[in-house]
Write an enzyme that holds these catalytic residues in place. Structure first.
Site, PDB file in Angstrom:
ATOM      1  N   GLU A 160      -8.880   3.012   1.006  1.00 31.43           N
ATOM      2  CA  GLU A 160      -8.952   1.975   2.048  1.00 31.43           C
ATOM      3  C   GLU A 160     -10.401   1.569   2.308  1.00 31.43           C
ATOM      4  O   GLU A 160     -10.688   0.439   2.692  1.00 31.43           O
ATOM      5  CB  GLU A 160      -8.248   2.448   3.323  1.00 31.43           C
ATOM      6  CG  GLU A 160      -6.756   2.602   3.061  1.00 31.43           C
ATOM      7  CD  GLU A 160      -5.858   2.405   4.262  1.00 31.43           C
ATOM      8  OE1 GLU A 160      -6.364   2.346   5.394  1.00 31.43           O
ATOM      9  OE2 GLU A 160      -4.631   2.324   4.052  1.00 31.43           O
ATOM     10  N   THR A 164       5.894   8.444   1.321  1.00 30.28           N
ATOM     11  CA  THR A 164       6.135   9.363   2.433  1.00 30.28           C
ATOM     12  C   THR A 164       7.464   9.029   3.113  1.00 30.28           C
ATOM     13  O   THR A 164       8.279   9.918   3.372  1.00 30.28           O
ATOM     14  CB  THR A 164       4.975   9.289   3.445  1.00 30.28           C
ATOM     15  OG1 THR A 164       3.747   9.543   2.757  1.00 30.28           O
ATOM     16  CG2 THR A 164       5.152  10.289   4.560  1.00 30.28           C
ATOM     17  N   GLY A 204       1.494   9.683   6.288  1.00 27.09           N
ATOM     18  CA  GLY A 204       1.331  10.880   5.456  1.00 27.09           C
ATOM     19  C   GLY A 204       1.035  12.157   6.202  1.00 27.09           C
ATOM     20  O   GLY A 204       1.175  13.255   5.664  1.00 27.09           O
ATOM     21  N   HIS A 244      -1.277   4.229  -2.606  1.00 30.16           N
ATOM     22  CA  HIS A 244      -2.691   3.873  -2.776  1.00 30.16           C
ATOM     23  C   HIS A 244      -3.254   4.251  -4.142  1.00 30.16           C
ATOM     24  O   HIS A 244      -4.292   3.752  -4.545  1.00 30.16           O
ATOM     25  CB  HIS A 244      -3.535   4.574  -1.706  1.00 30.16           C
ATOM     26  CG  HIS A 244      -3.351   3.996  -0.332  1.00 30.16           C
ATOM     27  ND1 HIS A 244      -2.116   3.885   0.267  1.00 30.16           N
ATOM     28  CD2 HIS A 244      -4.258   3.504   0.554  1.00 30.16           C
ATOM     29  CE1 HIS A 244      -2.270   3.359   1.470  1.00 30.16           C
ATOM     30  NE2 HIS A 244      -3.561   3.112   1.673  1.00 30.16           N
ATOM     31  N   CYS A 268       1.993   8.105  -4.396  1.00 30.31           N
ATOM     32  CA  CYS A 268       1.484   7.496  -3.156  1.00 30.31           C
ATOM     33  C   CYS A 268       1.090   6.058  -3.475  1.00 30.31           C
ATOM     34  O   CYS A 268       0.556   5.773  -4.556  1.00 30.31           O
ATOM     35  CB  CYS A 268       0.266   8.279  -2.651  1.00 30.31           C
ATOM     36  SG  CYS A 268      -0.527   7.517  -1.224  1.00 30.31           S
ATOM     37  N   ASP A 291       6.548  -0.596   3.929  1.00 30.20           N
ATOM     38  CA  ASP A 291       5.518   0.439   3.766  1.00 30.20           C
ATOM     39  C   ASP A 291       4.860   0.706   5.115  1.00 30.20           C
ATOM     40  O   ASP A 291       4.988  -0.073   6.060  1.00 30.20           O
ATOM     41  CB  ASP A 291       4.462  -0.012   2.746  1.00 30.20           C
ATOM     42  CG  ASP A 291       3.411   1.080   2.527  1.00 30.20           C
ATOM     43  OD1 ASP A 291       3.789   2.228   2.231  1.00 30.20           O
ATOM     44  OD2 ASP A 291       2.207   0.801   2.688  1.00 30.20           O
ATOM     45  N   SER A 292       4.105   1.803   5.149  1.00 29.88           N
ATOM     46  CA  SER A 292       3.388   2.144   6.371  1.00 29.88           C
ATOM     47  C   SER A 292       2.191   1.217   6.601  1.00 29.88           C
ATOM     48  O   SER A 292       1.612   1.240   7.687  1.00 29.88           O
ATOM     49  CB  SER A 292       2.903   3.593   6.293  1.00 29.88           C
ATOM     50  OG  SER A 292       2.134   3.786   5.119  1.00 29.88           O
ATOM     51  N   CYS A 351       6.896   3.015   0.437  1.00 31.29           N
ATOM     52  CA  CYS A 351       6.097   4.136   0.930  1.00 31.29           C
ATOM     53  C   CYS A 351       6.690   5.451   0.410  1.00 31.29           C
ATOM     54  O   CYS A 351       7.859   5.765   0.672  1.00 31.29           O
ATOM     55  CB  CYS A 351       6.132   4.121   2.456  1.00 31.29           C
ATOM     56  SG  CYS A 351       5.171   5.434   3.215  1.00 31.29           S
TER      57      CYS A 351
HETATM   58  N1  DGL Z   1       2.168   4.657   2.065  1.00 29.38           N
HETATM   59  C1  DGL Z   1       1.884   6.080   2.109  1.00 29.38           C
HETATM   60  C2  DGL Z   1       2.550   6.765   0.913  1.00 29.38           C
HETATM   61  O1  DGL Z   1       2.848   6.151  -0.110  1.00 29.38           O
HETATM   62  C3  DGL Z   1       0.387   6.351   2.129  1.00 29.38           C
HETATM   63  C4  DGL Z   1      -0.291   5.933   3.416  1.00 29.38           C
HETATM   64  C5  DGL Z   1       0.201   6.691   4.639  1.00 29.38           C
HETATM   65  O2  DGL Z   1      -0.042   7.921   4.730  1.00 29.38           O
HETATM   66  O3  DGL Z   1       0.826   6.078   5.482  1.00 29.38           O
HETATM   67  O4  DGL Z   1       2.799   7.934   0.978  1.00 29.38           O
END
Ligand code: DGL
Length: 283
Positions: A161, A86, A54, A198, A196, A21-22, A84
């Site tokens: 966050e 994205t 994102g 989050h 997403c 993940d990011s 992730c």
């Molecule tokens: N992990 C990203 C997603 O699921 C969200 C956070 C980001 O923008 O890096 O799209």
């Protein structure tokens, strides 16, 4: 896939699953994986130094994601889960092409679950700006005969966050986003896809704000089911409790501060994040 279930339903040996993940958000996917597949070892890579993905371009996200996929395979991952949304939406094909192990993203499992849940064949998907602009969810849903409206909700990631998961500001923002999404032709949509990492943290808030007839589909949960299916893991309830060896080993890598990752990660994972190593991926 190289992992076969024994007749008893448990895996003959524990697979090592790499989760990418990011940042910390993908821990919601890891959490769902741990519930569904506890009998595995997990390597989690959070590219926290380069978050958010994102708002970045497809080329940049693909470059970062391929680097992380290589790192996880070099550390022993036998299957990669791209947590992730994205990165999945923008770079799944490149990650697959650059990997020597199986790769599962979150978009297709989320779209499949949404298609199964929708009675009136109209679905709303929320995600980052980049996920929405890629139309990856819309394409996956249209291929199943489902009309989709995608709505970017860029304020949710920073709000979550910040820890504002049950907060009047987040609720107000959600009211605005969802009223714009569930409008006109999509007023009667009966499924909301959390596209997403989050958003599972604000699932109950979204459930209150979304129109009453709406079912929420969490792509984290759908992905955990898809991974279990691919590994042929028996449904958890069919494995007798004495057969469960629910001691997953967890190892985390973060490109920003390990301490920060540990602290914030605990909220996303739902329990303590312990073994975190800082890594510095060269450009
Ligand atoms: N992990 C990203 C997603 O699921 C969200 C956070 C980001 O923008 O890096 O799209």
């Amino acid at each position: 896939m190289q992992f076969m279930a024994s007749p008893g339903g448990t895996l003959p040996r524990r697979p090592t699953i790499g989760v990418f993940d990011s940042g910390v958000g993908g821990l919601t996917v890891l959490r769902a994986l741990l519930e569904r597949i506890p009998d595995a070892d997990y390597l989690y890579f959070g590219d926290s130094a380069r978050l958010p993905y994102g708002s970045k371009s497809a080329a940049t996200v693909a470059h970062y994601a391929v680097g992380a996929a290589h790192y996880l395979q070099d550390r022993g991952a036998e299957l990669l889960v791209i947590a992730c949304n994205t990165a999945t939406a923008l770079a799944l094909d490149q990650i697959k092409a650059a990997s020597r192990v199986g790769v599962i993203g979150v978009v297709e499992p989320g779209a499949q679950a949404a298609a199964a849940a929708s009675r009136n064949r109209r679905v709303v998907v929320i995600g980052t700006e980049a996920t929405v602009s890629s139309h990856a969810y819309r394409r996956a849903l249209e291929a199943k005969g489902i009309a989709a409206r995608e709505k970017a909700c860029p304020l949710f990631v920073p709000l979550v966050e910040e820890g504002w998961v049950e907060h009047p500001v987040t609720e107000q923002v959600a009211r605005i986003y969802l009223s714009e999404a569930f409008a006109d032709d999509f007023r009667e949509s009966d499924v909301l896809v959390l596209g997403c990492t989050h958003y599972p943290l604000i699932r109950s808030l979204l459930g209150r704000v979304a129109p009453e007839h709406v079912t929420i589909v969490d792509s984290a949960e759908s992905t955990a089911h898809a991974v279990a299916e691919q590994l042929q893991v028996a449904p958890i309830e069919s494995v007798r409790s004495h057969e469960r060896r629910a001691y997953p080993r967890l190892k985390f890598f973060a490109t920003d501060s390990a301490e920060k990752f540990r602290k914030m990660g605990t909220r996303f994972l739902g329990h303590a994040v312990e073994d975190v190593e800082h890594v510095d991926l060269k450009e």
